[in-house]
Design a protein around this motif. Structure first.
Motif, PDB file in Angstrom:
ATOM      1  N   ASP A  25      -2.991  14.570   0.877  1.00 53.26           N
ATOM      2  CA  ASP A  25      -4.130  14.589   1.789  1.00 53.26           C
ATOM      3  C   ASP A  25      -5.020  13.378   1.519  1.00 53.26           C
ATOM      4  O   ASP A  25      -5.954  13.445   0.735  1.00 53.26           O
ATOM      5  N   TYR A  26      -4.717  12.263   2.172  1.00 56.56           N
ATOM      6  CA  TYR A  26      -5.500  11.056   1.965  1.00 56.56           C
ATOM      7  C   TYR A  26      -6.889  11.158   2.574  1.00 56.56           C
ATOM      8  O   TYR A  26      -7.779  10.381   2.229  1.00 56.56           O
ATOM      9  N   SER A  27      -7.079  12.109   3.475  1.00 58.44           N
ATOM     10  CA  SER A  27      -8.401  12.261   4.084  1.00 58.44           C
ATOM     11  C   SER A  27      -9.434  12.706   3.053  1.00 58.44           C
ATOM     12  O   SER A  27     -10.633  12.545   3.260  1.00 58.44           O
ATOM     13  N   ALA A  28      -8.962  13.258   1.922  1.00 55.48           N
ATOM     14  CA  ALA A  28      -9.878  13.710   0.868  1.00 55.48           C
ATOM     15  C   ALA A  28     -10.350  12.559  -0.015  1.00 55.48           C
ATOM     16  O   ALA A  28     -11.206  12.744  -0.881  1.00 55.48           O
ATOM     17  N   TYR A  29      -9.771  11.362   0.203  1.00 58.85           N
ATOM     18  CA  TYR A  29     -10.154  10.190  -0.598  1.00 58.85           C
ATOM     19  C   TYR A  29     -11.089   9.295   0.211  1.00 58.85           C
ATOM     20  O   TYR A  29     -10.848   9.050   1.385  1.00 58.85           O
ATOM     21  N   PRO A  30     -12.163   8.759  -0.378  1.00 64.93           N
ATOM     22  CA  PRO A  30     -12.615   9.042  -1.756  1.00 64.93           C
ATOM     23  C   PRO A  30     -13.279  10.400  -1.861  1.00 64.93           C
ATOM     24  O   PRO A  30     -13.806  10.915  -0.874  1.00 64.93           O
ATOM     25  N   GLY A  31     -13.260  10.960  -3.048  1.00 66.03           N
ATOM     26  CA  GLY A  31     -13.830  12.283  -3.259  1.00 66.03           C
ATOM     27  C   GLY A  31     -15.343  12.258  -3.402  1.00 66.03           C
ATOM     28  O   GLY A  31     -15.966  11.193  -3.466  1.00 66.03           O
ATOM     29  N   HIS A  32     -15.929  13.431  -3.459  1.00 65.77           N
ATOM     30  CA  HIS A  32     -17.376  13.552  -3.670  1.00 65.77           C
ATOM     31  C   HIS A  32     -17.641  14.104  -5.069  1.00 65.77           C
ATOM     32  O   HIS A  32     -16.774  14.708  -5.698  1.00 65.77           O
ATOM     33  N   ALA A  33     -18.852  13.902  -5.548  1.00 68.75           N
ATOM     34  CA  ALA A  33     -19.221  14.341  -6.889  1.00 68.75           C
ATOM     35  C   ALA A  33     -19.181  15.866  -6.994  1.00 68.75           C
ATOM     36  O   ALA A  33     -19.481  16.572  -6.021  1.00 68.75           O
ATOM     37  N   LEU A  34     -18.798  16.345  -8.164  1.00 74.00           N
ATOM     38  CA  LEU A  34     -18.780  17.779  -8.439  1.00 74.00           C
ATOM     39  C   LEU A  34     -20.010  18.152  -9.250  1.00 74.00           C
ATOM     40  O   LEU A  34     -20.533  17.347 -10.018  1.00 74.00           O
ATOM     41  N   ASP A  35     -20.465  19.390  -9.093  1.00 66.31           N
ATOM     42  CA  ASP A  35     -21.615  19.833  -9.879  1.00 66.31           C
ATOM     43  C   ASP A  35     -21.388  21.251 -10.379  1.00 66.31           C
ATOM     44  O   ASP A  35     -20.494  21.962  -9.932  1.00 66.31           O
ATOM     45  N   CYS A 243       4.434  14.849 -10.872  1.00 63.73           N
ATOM     46  CA  CYS A 243       4.378  13.455 -11.303  1.00 63.73           C
ATOM     47  C   CYS A 243       3.097  12.824 -10.769  1.00 63.73           C
ATOM     48  O   CYS A 243       2.790  12.937  -9.576  1.00 63.73           O
ATOM     49  N   VAL A 244       2.345  12.162 -11.646  1.00 62.00           N
ATOM     50  CA  VAL A 244       1.166  11.402 -11.230  1.00 62.00           C
ATOM     51  C   VAL A 244       1.608   9.952 -11.009  1.00 62.00           C
ATOM     52  O   VAL A 244       2.231   9.349 -11.879  1.00 62.00           O
ATOM     53  N   PHE A 245       1.313   9.421  -9.849  1.00 62.06           N
ATOM     54  CA  PHE A 245       1.725   8.058  -9.525  1.00 62.06           C
ATOM     55  C   PHE A 245       0.683   7.440  -8.601  1.00 62.06           C
ATOM     56  O   PHE A 245      -0.277   8.091  -8.202  1.00 62.06           O
ATOM     57  N   TYR A 246       0.870   6.170  -8.293  1.00 60.59           N
ATOM     58  CA  TYR A 246      -0.070   5.472  -7.424  1.00 60.59           C
ATOM     59  C   TYR A 246       0.577   5.164  -6.076  1.00 60.59           C
ATOM     60  O   TYR A 246       1.737   4.764  -6.005  1.00 60.59           O
ATOM     61  N   THR A 247      -0.187   5.361  -5.018  1.00 60.76           N
ATOM     62  CA  THR A 247       0.285   5.075  -3.675  1.00 60.76           C
ATOM     63  C   THR A 247      -0.552   3.957  -3.069  1.00 60.76           C
ATOM     64  O   THR A 247      -1.618   3.603  -3.584  1.00 60.76           O
ATOM     65  N   ASN A 248      -0.065   3.427  -1.974  1.00 59.52           N
ATOM     66  CA  ASN A 248      -0.727   2.315  -1.296  1.00 59.52           C
ATOM     67  C   ASN A 248      -1.560   2.845  -0.144  1.00 59.52           C
ATOM     68  O   ASN A 248      -1.032   3.351   0.837  1.00 59.52           O
ATOM     69  N   LEU A 249      -2.868   2.736  -0.272  1.00 62.95           N
ATOM     70  CA  LEU A 249      -3.774   3.159   0.794  1.00 62.95           C
ATOM     71  C   LEU A 249      -4.647   1.962   1.155  1.00 62.95           C
ATOM     72  O   LEU A 249      -5.563   1.606   0.422  1.00 62.95           O
ATOM     73  N   ALA A 250      -4.318   1.314   2.264  1.00 66.91           N
ATOM     74  CA  ALA A 250      -5.037   0.108   2.695  1.00 66.91           C
ATOM     75  C   ALA A 250      -5.038  -0.939   1.587  1.00 66.91           C
ATOM     76  O   ALA A 250      -6.061  -1.566   1.294  1.00 66.91           O
ATOM     77  N   ASN A 251      -3.865  -1.117   0.979  1.00 66.59           N
ATOM     78  CA  ASN A 251      -3.648  -2.070  -0.116  1.00 66.59           C
ATOM     79  C   ASN A 251      -4.504  -1.759  -1.338  1.00 66.59           C
ATOM     80  O   ASN A 251      -4.835  -2.639  -2.135  1.00 66.59           O
ATOM     81  N   ARG A 252      -4.856  -0.510  -1.496  1.00 62.02           N
ATOM     82  CA  ARG A 252      -5.589  -0.048  -2.679  1.00 62.02           C
ATOM     83  C   ARG A 252      -4.722   0.964  -3.408  1.00 62.02           C
ATOM     84  O   ARG A 252      -4.153   1.870  -2.790  1.00 62.02           O
ATOM     85  N   ALA A 253      -4.585   0.794  -4.724  1.00 63.20           N
ATOM     86  CA  ALA A 253      -3.801   1.737  -5.521  1.00 63.20           C
ATOM     87  C   ALA A 253      -4.592   3.025  -5.688  1.00 63.20           C
ATOM     88  O   ALA A 253      -5.649   3.036  -6.323  1.00 63.20           O
ATOM     89  N   VAL A 254      -4.091   4.095  -5.103  1.00 61.59           N
ATOM     90  CA  VAL A 254      -4.770   5.393  -5.129  1.00 61.59           C
ATOM     91  C   VAL A 254      -3.868   6.404  -5.825  1.00 61.59           C
ATOM     92  O   VAL A 254      -2.691   6.539  -5.461  1.00 61.59           O
ATOM     93  N   PRO A 255      -4.380   7.124  -6.830  1.00 62.44           N
ATOM     94  CA  PRO A 255      -3.538   8.095  -7.532  1.00 62.44           C
ATOM     95  C   PRO A 255      -3.237   9.318  -6.682  1.00 62.44           C
ATOM     96  O   PRO A 255      -4.031   9.714  -5.833  1.00 62.44           O
ATOM     97  N   ALA A 256      -2.069   9.878  -6.920  1.00 59.32           N
ATOM     98  CA  ALA A 256      -1.654  11.102  -6.232  1.00 59.32           C
ATOM     99  C   ALA A 256      -0.713  11.850  -7.169  1.00 59.32           C
ATOM    100  O   ALA A 256      -0.291  11.319  -8.201  1.00 59.32           O
ATOM    101  N   SER A 257      -0.393  13.076  -6.835  1.00 59.87           N
ATOM    102  CA  SER A 257       0.562  13.849  -7.632  1.00 59.87           C
ATOM    103  C   SER A 257       1.527  14.552  -6.703  1.00 59.87           C
ATOM    104  O   SER A 257       1.172  14.892  -5.566  1.00 59.87           O
TER     105      SER A 257
END
Length: 307
Positions: A25-35, A243-257
């Motif tokens: 779910d790339y729509s969740a990136y970037p995330g928001h702060a947790l409290d 597996c934790v790996f990096y994907t290409n999102l607008a030429n930005r390395a974004v982690p995913a699992s």
């Protein structure tokens, strides 16, 4: 052939063809702060494969000697006394303080970046990325009433020393004083450690923390390594192995699992696809490089019509 190089050429050039739209779910990136409690709803422990085997088989996490912390500011705490007659109290404070043993875990960094996605934590505590990360459901951890716990607060204003009140003259008073300053003493670290995003559990009497019902997932940084296959064999299907790996999102390395078994099947399917010419091109590229690697003036190019 190196699978990760293959992935970069063959799959990450068009991730949408490799993963289903609902996989990540790339729509969740970037995330928001947790409290509040959402910060430690999930917790993570990075370790070696050998240690993971022991943890998995026993379903226990061992409390470690707090004197073995890697933060020199924590280790070398100083006390000051207004009355020299209180010097024996310093000894009592040290004894009571180091009687606590601890378990350090990692929290989620935000609503998207999970604790298991920290490249630094993989490097520091999981055999430079070749180990294992265990995910826990905090609500299912059986934390005894004899424990104290809290997220770590990070600051650049660490006290040089703690002043012992003149009223602290007995062991009971020492225990009360430690309780008064425990947030600052036990759950505060220098801001240089902020990347660890630590959640700490302390106990004076417990040796182990029961995690039997709290393990919610296992993470690795590969989908086909020897360690990955061993973990899958050990865990069976009791919890997801990812597996934790990096994907290409607008030429930005974004982690995913992603599930390791499904990941492996998709990669193998892609390799065997007769329409896939990129693996052949990579093999040809490797051959050309090996043949000409000593001639730095030689063009390293595929022919115009390689296939």
């Amino acid at each position: 052939m190196n699978n990760m190089n293959f992935l970069y050429i063959d799959i990450n050039t068009n991730l949408n063809q490799f993963f289903d739209k609902t996989d990540i779910d790339y729509s969740a990136y970037p995330g928001h702060a947790l409290d509040g409690k959402n910060r430690y709803k999930r917790l993570y422990h990075f370790t070696s494969f050998d240690s993971f085997q022991k943890i998995w088989n026993s379903k226990n996490l061992k409390f470690s000697n707090a004197q073995n912390v890697n933060d020199s500011l924590e280790k070398h705490c100083l006390w000051s006394v207004p009355n020299f007659r209180q010097l024996p109290i310093v000894e009592a404070l040290s004894m009571q303080r180091w009687a606590y043993k601890q378990i350090s875990l990692t929290m989620d960094y935000d609503s998207y970046i999970k604790g298991c996605m920290s490249a630094a934590m993989w490097g520091y505590y999981a055999e430079k990325g070749n180990g294992v990360c265990i995910e826990f459901d905090f609500e299912k951890l059986e934390i005894p009433a004899t424990c104290i716990f809290s997220p770590i607060k990070y600051t650049d204003e660490i006290p040089y020393s703690y002043t012992i009140p003149e009223s602290v003259i007995t062991q009971n008073k020492v225990a009360d004083f430690l309780c008064q300053i425990r947030q600052e003493l036990f759950f505060t670290k220098h801001i240089s450690w902020k990347g660890e995003n630590e959640f700490r559990i302390l106990s004076k009497i417990d040796k182990y923390l029961n995690i039997k019902n709290a393990i919610s997932a296992i993470y690795l940084t590969s989908y086909d390594s020897e360690v990955c296959l061993k973990v899958e064999n050990l865990v069976k299907d009791d919890v997801p192995v990812k597996c934790v790996f990096y994907t290409n999102l607008a030429n930005r390395a974004v982690p995913a699992s992603y599930d390791t078994k499904v990941f492996r099947r998709k990669v193998e399917h892609c390799k065997k696809d007769p329409k896939n010419c990129l693996s052949k091109l990579q093999a040809m590229s490797y051959e050309i490089y090996q043949k000409n690697c000593d001639d730095w003036d030689k063009p390293l190019l595929l022919p115009n019509n390689p296939l």
